[in-house]
Design a protein around this motif. Sequence first.
Motif, short mmCIF file in Angstrom:
data_model
loop_
_atom_site.label_atom_id
_atom_site.label_comp_id
_atom_site.label_asym_id
_atom_site.label_seq_id
_atom_site.Cartn_x
_atom_site.Cartn_y
_atom_site.Cartn_z
N ASP A 262 0.85 -1.19 0.00
CA ASP A 262 0.00 0.00 0.00
C ASP A 262 0.88 1.24 0.00
O ASP A 262 1.59 1.51 0.98
CB ASP A 262 -0.91 -0.02 1.23
CG ASP A 262 -1.76 1.23 1.36
OD1 ASP A 262 -1.83 2.01 0.38
OD2 ASP A 262 -2.36 1.43 2.43
N PHE A 266 -4.58 3.18 2.38
CA PHE A 266 -5.88 2.59 2.68
C PHE A 266 -6.05 2.49 4.19
O PHE A 266 -5.10 2.19 4.92
CB PHE A 266 -5.98 1.18 2.09
CG PHE A 266 -6.04 1.14 0.59
CD1 PHE A 266 -7.26 1.26 -0.07
CD2 PHE A 266 -4.90 0.97 -0.16
CE1 PHE A 266 -7.32 1.21 -1.45
CE2 PHE A 266 -4.95 0.91 -1.54
CZ PHE A 266 -6.16 1.04 -2.19
N SER A 269 -10.58 -0.36 6.99
CA SER A 269 -11.87 -0.76 6.41
C SER A 269 -11.78 -0.95 4.90
O SER A 269 -12.75 -1.40 4.28
CB SER A 269 -12.94 0.30 6.72
OG SER A 269 -12.64 1.52 6.07
N GLU A 270 -10.64 -0.63 4.30
CA GLU A 270 -10.49 -0.72 2.85
C GLU A 270 -9.51 -1.81 2.43
O GLU A 270 -9.01 -1.80 1.30
CB GLU A 270 -9.99 0.62 2.30
CG GLU A 270 -10.94 1.79 2.55
CD GLU A 270 -10.35 3.09 2.06
OE1 GLU A 270 -11.02 3.77 1.25
OE2 GLU A 270 -9.22 3.44 2.47
N GLU A 272 -10.02 -4.84 1.66
CA GLU A 272 -10.48 -5.61 0.50
C GLU A 272 -10.05 -4.94 -0.79
O GLU A 272 -9.65 -5.60 -1.75
CB GLU A 272 -12.00 -5.78 0.53
CG GLU A 272 -12.49 -6.80 1.55
CD GLU A 272 -13.93 -7.20 1.29
OE1 GLU A 272 -14.43 -6.90 0.18
OE2 GLU A 272 -14.55 -7.80 2.16
N ARG A 273 -10.13 -3.64 -0.84
CA ARG A 273 -9.68 -2.90 -2.02
C ARG A 273 -8.17 -3.06 -2.20
O ARG A 273 -7.68 -3.20 -3.33
CB ARG A 273 -10.05 -1.43 -1.90
CG ARG A 273 -11.54 -1.13 -2.04
CD ARG A 273 -11.81 0.35 -1.86
NE ARG A 273 -10.96 1.16 -2.72
CZ ARG A 273 -10.57 2.39 -2.43
NH1 ARG A 273 -10.92 2.96 -1.28
NH2 ARG A 273 -9.81 3.07 -3.28
#
Length: 563
Positions: A262, A266, A269-270, A272-273
């Motif tokens: 990343d 993110f 809560s993100e 999954e993205r």
Amino acid sequence: MRGGSGGAGGYGASGGVDWAGGYGEPGRSGGSGRFDGYDGAFGAGAGPGSGGAGRGPAGGYGAVAPVSASLASGGSGRTGAGSAREGSEAAAGAAVGPVAGPAAGPVAGPATRQVADSVAGVGVALMAARQLGVGADKPPLSPRPAPVETTESPRLARLARDMAAARSWNARSTVLDAFWGEVRTTGAPLIETIEGDPGHRAVTFLWRGDTDTRQVLLLVNRLLDRCDLAASLMRRLPGTDVWHLTYRLRADHRGSYRIAPDTTGFDRSELERLADTAVPDPFNPRTVPTRWHGRPGSAFELPEAPARPWEARRDGVARGTVRRYHLASAALGSEREVWRYVPPETDSPGAGTAGAETARAETDVLVLLDGDMWFGQIGIEDTLDNLIADGAIPPLTVLAPHAVDNPTRRREFGGNPAYVDFLAAELLPWAAARLPVTDDPARTVIAGQSLGGLTALYAGYSAPYRFGNVLAQSSSLWWRPADELPGDTPWMTRRYLEGAPRELRLRLDVGLHEWGMLEQTRELRSALRARGYDVSGTDFNGGHDYVCWSVALADGLVRLLGR
């Protein structure tokens, strides 16, 4: 696997893994945009008939009437005689066909009865279930029974000591460069012994970050908990660019993974993205194919993992021939691409022409679902060549239909009589008109994985007059027809328990890390043995993963067809 499988016998460098399920739990479900690690294809096919006592001629199974017709006997099934919902939704009443169906419809479990009672009638209960989204088009989302155990890496502990001892920036840079140079040479993940624990290894996954790296998510097939993605975030070794996560794994583990760094930021809560962006490990040359041609993943195996003696291409081994054909299917209402493997012994001039005469002996037959993976990307023909060359299996013709795409696979797989009609009444006769292949069910295997495994089980149950052997791996036993309420016993297991015994041999494999599927598969094995079926299978130490299925497929063929 296809590609450069020399050296350490790795999985090659071409292709990828299905993070929607083919190879991968930590993946995404094809084009659906949902993060799910099953097959990327969740069955929603037509519900099979569950009634009556269809019979073939002379008390046998027969081989003329299509499966959808034979299953359409109304009897005392789900909706009774006269309903167009039975079988393939095209026939009703007391049709006579080749398969003996169960004498009664599905048995409602306690939970089903409570729901039905609360809404005053089965029909209303089914309607309410659909409105509430109760269905069978995807597996239940459940957390791991227990977190994967982590441990410390001896090599990283030494790196931390060396970094602490370095007194200058140049000295620390030299220590880090030496470490990463070692990783480039030896490869990743790092696999280390654990003092006093010979049955396990410390397996360290690594990522080299930069100044923009905020966090790194590790997605190891079935070690990742979809209900707790944060538990799979790597840790950063303070003062370095080393991101790491070390698992304590049993020494026979085999699996696949990807890594998602990343550099954007993110939040938790993100994740999954973030998982959508995962890539193979740049320090691991062993790549594995991805379902629907997504990004490849990386493969690893520990020292005591089952051997892969037939996987790599060998010099001097006679080659079978793989060709692709397009077959028009009335059962499916569409054209279907099929891979056809012909072993060396039957690969003669004219053998691919309809009506060609040949003096070759009839070969055994394997119908292998998801041919687009097995032949289109994995290169299973090398394994087949080696098995035949070693005499582990007899000469074998393989028919492997393309699954097309996620929506088509979801629609056609599962307990779908029309798909079994395609396999039994169209695909096999098409091959028999062109090649010397057996029509003996005892020499014919239907094989599949995940939702394909459930489909293979259903094909053996529905058409034992064509498929006398079932090789089902990591079967999606959670699947049920859309108009069935859930019960205590999986729908497919109930079919085998309630129906007349079939002349079948079954091989049921599943991964130790496939929670839910593991327990259901073990229960199915026990139930089948109690009914007198010839059942074998392994609980391999891995997940929902082609790197495991490839090895188990070869072993299963030897078990079912080896002379």
